[in-house]
Design a protein around this motif. Structure first.
Motif, PDB file in Angstrom:
ATOM      1  N   CYS A 192      81.761  26.766 -25.839  1.00  0.00           N
ATOM      2  CA  CYS A 192      82.779  26.630 -25.076  1.00  0.00           C
ATOM      3  C   CYS A 192      83.246  28.407 -24.737  1.00  0.00           C
ATOM      4  N   GLY A 193      83.585  28.708 -24.255  1.00  0.00           N
ATOM      5  CA  GLY A 193      83.953  30.491 -24.287  1.00  0.00           C
ATOM      6  C   GLY A 193      85.207  29.797 -22.948  1.00  0.00           C
ATOM      7  N   MET A 194      86.325  31.203 -23.229  1.00  0.00           N
ATOM      8  CA  MET A 194      87.933  32.182 -22.340  1.00  0.00           C
ATOM      9  C   MET A 194      87.108  33.317 -22.443  1.00  0.00           C
ATOM     10  N   GLY A 195      86.998  33.415 -21.073  1.00  0.00           N
ATOM     11  CA  GLY A 195      86.738  35.695 -20.788  1.00  0.00           C
ATOM     12  C   GLY A 195      88.250  35.811 -20.032  1.00  0.00           C
ATOM     13  N   TYR A 196      89.142  36.905 -20.693  1.00  0.00           N
ATOM     14  CA  TYR A 196      89.580  37.389 -20.413  1.00  0.00           C
ATOM     15  C   TYR A 196      89.941  38.399 -19.351  1.00  0.00           C
ATOM     16  N   TYR A 197      91.164  39.227 -18.828  1.00  0.00           N
ATOM     17  CA  TYR A 197      91.209  40.002 -18.484  1.00  0.00           C
ATOM     18  C   TYR A 197      90.076  40.230 -16.982  1.00  0.00           C
ATOM     19  N   PRO A 198      90.814  39.519 -15.714  1.00  0.00           N
ATOM     20  CA  PRO A 198      89.590  39.917 -14.826  1.00  0.00           C
ATOM     21  C   PRO A 198      88.499  41.010 -14.577  1.00  0.00           C
ATOM     22  N   CYS A 199      87.869  40.683 -13.300  1.00  0.00           N
ATOM     23  CA  CYS A 199      86.668  42.443 -13.421  1.00  0.00           C
ATOM     24  C   CYS A 199      87.146  42.859 -12.116  1.00  0.00           C
ATOM     25  N   SER A 200      87.317  43.926 -11.726  1.00  0.00           N
ATOM     26  CA  SER A 200      87.888  44.818 -11.274  1.00  0.00           C
ATOM     27  C   SER A 200      87.499  43.889  -9.930  1.00  0.00           C
ATOM     28  N   GLU A 201      88.591  45.131  -8.861  1.00  0.00           N
ATOM     29  CA  GLU A 201      88.443  44.450  -7.761  1.00  0.00           C
ATOM     30  C   GLU A 201      86.786  44.708  -6.961  1.00  0.00           C
ATOM     31  N   ASN A 202      86.299  46.076  -7.411  1.00  0.00           N
ATOM     32  CA  ASN A 202      84.935  46.468  -6.818  1.00  0.00           C
ATOM     33  C   ASN A 202      83.898  45.535  -7.468  1.00  0.00           C
ATOM     34  N   GLU A 203      83.668  45.061  -8.592  1.00  0.00           N
ATOM     35  CA  GLU A 203      83.305  43.781  -8.947  1.00  0.00           C
ATOM     36  C   GLU A 203      83.497  42.780  -8.429  1.00  0.00           C
ATOM     37  N   LYS A 204      82.036  42.117  -8.253  1.00  0.00           N
ATOM     38  CA  LYS A 204      81.841  40.482  -7.541  1.00  0.00           C
ATOM     39  C   LYS A 204      82.030  39.368  -8.655  1.00  0.00           C
ATOM     40  N   TYR A 205      81.053  39.623  -9.910  1.00  0.00           N
ATOM     41  CA  TYR A 205      80.895  38.627 -10.722  1.00  0.00           C
ATOM     42  C   TYR A 205      81.104  38.937 -11.852  1.00  0.00           C
ATOM     43  N   CYS A 206      81.946  37.744 -12.708  1.00  0.00           N
ATOM     44  CA  CYS A 206      82.481  38.151 -14.092  1.00  0.00           C
ATOM     45  C   CYS A 206      81.303  37.067 -14.705  1.00  0.00           C
ATOM     46  N   VAL A 207      80.431  37.355 -15.288  1.00  0.00           N
ATOM     47  CA  VAL A 207      79.389  36.989 -15.622  1.00  0.00           C
ATOM     48  C   VAL A 207      79.191  37.405 -17.454  1.00  0.00           C
ATOM     49  N   PRO A 208      80.134  37.570 -17.869  1.00  0.00           N
ATOM     50  CA  PRO A 208      79.530  38.247 -19.405  1.00  0.00           C
ATOM     51  C   PRO A 208      78.634  36.960 -20.528  1.00  0.00           C
ATOM     52  N   PHE A 209      79.224  36.159 -20.296  1.00  0.00           N
ATOM     53  CA  PHE A 209      78.853  34.527 -20.311  1.00  0.00           C
ATOM     54  C   PHE A 209      77.537  34.320 -20.268  1.00  0.00           C
ATOM     55  N   PRO A 210      76.308  34.816 -21.373  1.00  0.00           N
ATOM     56  CA  PRO A 210      75.360  33.731 -20.663  1.00  0.00           C
ATOM     57  C   PRO A 210      75.050  32.065 -20.106  1.00  0.00           C
ATOM     58  N   SER A 211      73.700  31.881 -19.020  1.00  0.00           N
ATOM     59  CA  SER A 211      74.042  30.912 -18.717  1.00  0.00           C
ATOM     60  C   SER A 211      74.226  29.843 -19.675  1.00  0.00           C
ATOM     61  N   SER A 212      73.475  29.808 -20.780  1.00  0.00           N
ATOM     62  CA  SER A 212      74.012  29.136 -22.029  1.00  0.00           C
ATOM     63  C   SER A 212      75.027  28.244 -21.813  1.00  0.00           C
ATOM     64  N   VAL A 213      76.388  28.959 -22.150  1.00  0.00           N
ATOM     65  CA  VAL A 213      77.500  28.626 -22.553  1.00  0.00           C
ATOM     66  C   VAL A 213      78.170  27.797 -20.844  1.00  0.00           C
ATOM     67  N   LYS A 214      77.539  26.330 -20.969  1.00  0.00           N
ATOM     68  CA  LYS A 214      77.814  25.633 -20.117  1.00  0.00           C
ATOM     69  C   LYS A 214      79.825  25.866 -19.167  1.00  0.00           C
ATOM     70  N   LYS A 215      80.683  25.396 -21.139  1.00  0.00           N
ATOM     71  CA  LYS A 215      81.861  25.374 -20.546  1.00  0.00           C
ATOM     72  C   LYS A 215      83.370  26.742 -20.321  1.00  0.00           C
ATOM     73  N   VAL A 216      83.291  27.040 -19.889  1.00  0.00           N
ATOM     74  CA  VAL A 216      84.597  28.299 -19.503  1.00  0.00           C
ATOM     75  C   VAL A 216      85.468  27.895 -19.021  1.00  0.00           C
ATOM     76  N   LEU A 217      86.792  28.300 -20.163  1.00  0.00           N
ATOM     77  CA  LEU A 217      87.713  27.567 -19.825  1.00  0.00           C
ATOM     78  C   LEU A 217      88.251  27.790 -18.975  1.00  0.00           C
ATOM     79  N   ASN A 218      88.248  29.035 -18.423  1.00  0.00           N
ATOM     80  CA  ASN A 218      89.398  29.718 -17.241  1.00  0.00           C
ATOM     81  C   ASN A 218      88.724  29.588 -16.327  1.00  0.00           C
TER      82      ASN A 218
END
Length: 180
Positions: free
Chosen positions: A52-78
């Motif tokens: 289970c991952g939780m990422g924080y500090y949203p990406c900058s406004e210029n970035e579309k994706y916030c995907v540093p967790f690999p796809s194997s991490v099925k649950k991303v809390l936020n």
């Protein structure tokens, strides 16, 4: 003529807030709370199940994706799960939910090799879960000992092997949450 004191900023985390909650059933093998930065080495989770991952500090406004967790991490809390991890699907998680999720995990993971004291690492320890950390410098390692953590090399094989050792120790009751 100055008196100096070296004080790790994690010494000021509220230990009455981040605490052991025995009522939470263990659901996840690993919980990872991390900024969305390449230096956090979240790609090291790509061969790990039940994270289970939780990422924080949203990406900058210029970035579309916030995907540093690999796809194997099925649950991303936020992030709304089951949908694309883009900024519009970002959700705020109350700190109490983070604590519940830490307590419903067996191991806390942190994979950067250089940084400061690292709040996430200390939050895991205060919740009584051991930490799987890449060998590191910068401050968080001062809290680690053989009863509360295990260090690995910053590569997928070492992370996977070290996690398996830790999960076996956890399942055998070798980690004492109160001592952690």
């Amino acid at each position: 003529n100055l008196n100096c004191c070296l004080a790790n900023h994690n010494a000021f985390i509220d230990e009455t807030f981040y605490n052991i909650d025995y009522s939470q059933k263990k659901i996840y093998d690993v919980f990872v709370s991390s900024q969305f930065l390449d230096c956090k080495n979240l790609n090291l989770l790509e061969n790990i199940d039940n994270v289970c991952g939780m990422g924080y500090y949203p990406c900058s406004e210029n970035e579309k994706y916030c995907v540093p967790f690999p796809s194997s991490v099925k649950k991303v809390l936020n992030f709304k799960n089951g949908v694309e991890r883009v900024k519009k699907n970002w959700e705020w998680i109350e700190p109490v939910e983070t604590i519940k999720t830490i307590n419903s995990s067996k191991i806390g993971g942190i994979f950067s090799t250089e940084e400061g004291a690292c709040f996430s690492s200390s939050e895991y320890l205060l919740c009584g879960i051991p930490v799987l950390s890449c060998k590191c410098s910068g401050g968080r390692e001062i809290w680690y000992d053989d009863k509360n953590s295990k260090l690995c090399d910053p590569n997928n094989i070492s992370v996977e092997e070290t996690l398996n050792i830790m999960l076996n120790k956890y399942d055998n009751g070798e980690y004492n949450r109160e001592n952690i």
